[in-house]
Design a protein around this motif. Structure first.
Motif, PDB file in Angstrom:
ATOM      1  N   SER B 148       0.880  -1.173   0.000  1.00 21.73           N
ATOM      2  CA  SER B 148       0.000   0.000   0.000  1.00 21.73           C
ATOM      3  C   SER B 148       0.914   1.218   0.000  1.00 21.73           C
ATOM      4  O   SER B 148       1.772   1.354   0.871  1.00 21.73           O
ATOM      5  N   GLY B 174      -8.180  -2.181   3.116  1.00 21.34           N
ATOM      6  CA  GLY B 174      -6.756  -2.076   2.812  1.00 21.34           C
ATOM      7  C   GLY B 174      -6.360  -0.619   2.611  1.00 21.34           C
ATOM      8  O   GLY B 174      -7.059   0.134   1.927  1.00 21.34           O
ATOM      9  N   ALA B 175      -5.233  -0.239   3.201  1.00 16.61           N
ATOM     10  CA  ALA B 175      -4.793   1.159   3.106  1.00 16.61           C
ATOM     11  C   ALA B 175      -4.455   1.556   1.672  1.00 16.61           C
ATOM     12  O   ALA B 175      -4.394   2.750   1.359  1.00 16.61           O
ATOM     13  N   GLU B 176      -4.269   0.550   0.795  1.00  8.86           N
ATOM     14  CA  GLU B 176      -3.994   0.879  -0.612  1.00  8.86           C
ATOM     15  C   GLU B 176      -5.163   1.615  -1.259  1.00  8.86           C
ATOM     16  O   GLU B 176      -4.988   2.281  -2.282  1.00  8.86           O
ATOM     17  N   ILE B 178      -6.544   4.174  -0.153  1.00  7.83           N
ATOM     18  CA  ILE B 178      -6.306   5.619  -0.065  1.00  7.83           C
ATOM     19  C   ILE B 178      -4.871   5.988  -0.442  1.00  7.83           C
ATOM     20  O   ILE B 178      -4.599   7.135  -0.767  1.00  7.83           O
ATOM     21  N   LEU B 179      -3.951   5.000  -0.396  1.00  7.83           N
ATOM     22  CA  LEU B 179      -2.538   5.313  -0.647  1.00  7.83           C
ATOM     23  C   LEU B 179      -2.043   4.874  -2.021  1.00  7.83           C
ATOM     24  O   LEU B 179      -0.945   5.235  -2.436  1.00  7.83           O
TER      25      LEU B 179
END
Lengths: 81, 228
Positions: B148, B174-176, B178-179
């Motif tokens: 991510s 999953g933080a991906e 937003i990232l």
């Protein structure tokens, strides 16, 4: 009680790497994260769903009640490939 | 062998005997996108003899930033078939099986039969857990990798250890989301997964079983979190 927190999630929580937080007896992981958010001036609602937790080397959900001296590791949840 | 010196520069980190073990090994790579593309490329180059690549998706323009086998000319084409074409170009001694479909409860056990290691190069929690359960039934390790933003994570799930289930138990997003997923992050994570796979096949080195290895490329930090 005091909880030792190690953050491996600086991209979304802030630059904090580690900290010790004083929380009431019976507090859970979410309460510690609220204390960390208050200290960092961030909003827990913005990022809580992107985090996962390890308590004393065991994965633990956010409603896990902690004990004095626990070591809490905060990770970003990641599924990307 | 078309090029007898092909593996000359693997030595002596990989000995001649170990090279033969790799040649006889069979690895399943679930996902042929950001992580899986690099993993397949590296395993083919190091000399893993048999690779099965599983992916039911086709390339989209948003894959071009990081997915090794994606090209402007193959948008809309199968990722697994692109992997097969690439492997044939770089190492014709490798037997590559392209599975142009998703990993499912119905096909997972058959796909893992006879494999030495499973590589988790997927992009969602449900499929990753499905693969972990199937690898457990097959009695083989699964090398988990996820990215991510600037951040990579790998660890090796040993049969029955339940660590992936525990880590995913809280659910979440999953933080991906937003990232995003950066190209060098995918390449690094896949390199770690490929190295781990080779070590597991050869039974050498210290693996990432029982510990998460986290890398943050923006801070350039490398951390180990022990799990039990």
């Amino acid at each position: 009680m005091k909880i030792n927190v190690h953050f491996y999630c600086s991209r979304i929580v802030g630059k904090a790497r580690e900290g010790e937080y004083e929380v009431p007896e019976g507090a859970d992981i979410a309460a510690v994260m609220q204390a960390a958010a208050d200290e960092n001036g961030t909003f827990i609602e913005d990022y809580m769903k992107y985090l996962t937790f390890v308590r004393n080397s065991k994965a633990a959900p956010a409603d896990t009640v902690l004990s004095d001296g626990d070591r809490l590791t905060v990770l970003m949840q990641a599924y990307g490939g | 062998m078309l090029f007898p010196d092909r593996y000359q520069r693997n030595a002596v980190s990989v000995t001649a005997e170990e090279q033969e073990i790799l040649k006889n090994a069979s690895v399943l790579v679930a996902g042929c996108g950001g992580l899986g593309g690099y993993v397949i490329e590296l395993l083919a180059r190091v000399g893993v003899g048999s690779i099965t690549g599983v992916d039911g998706d086709v390339f989209q323009p948003s894959n071009l930033n990081r997915q090794l086998f994606s090209k402007e000319s193959n948008i809309g084409s199968s990722k697994a078939e692109a992997a097969m074409i690439r492997v044939a170009e770089i190492n014709s001694d490798v037997s590559f099986t392209a599975v142009c479909g998703m990993l499912t409860e119905e096909n997972a056990d058959a796909l893992l039969s006879g494999k030495s290691v499973a590589v988790d190069a997927l992009d969602n929690a449900e499929s990753r857990l499905l693969l972990a359960r199937a690898a457990g039934r097959a009695g083989i390790p699964m090398v988990h990798g996820a990215i991510s933003g600037w951040h990579t994570r790998i660890y090796t799930v040993m049969p029955g250890d339940g660590l992936l289930e525990a880590l995913f138990a809280g659910g979440g997003t999953g933080a991906e989301k937003i990232l995003g997923n950066l190209p060098f992050t995918a390449a690094l994570c896949a390199s770690q997964q490929a190295a781990e796979t080779v070590k597991l096949i050869l039974g050498k080195g210290d693996t990432a079983a029982g510990r998460i290895i986290e890398t943050d490329l923006l801070d350039m930090t490398f951390e180990e979190i022990k799990l039990r």
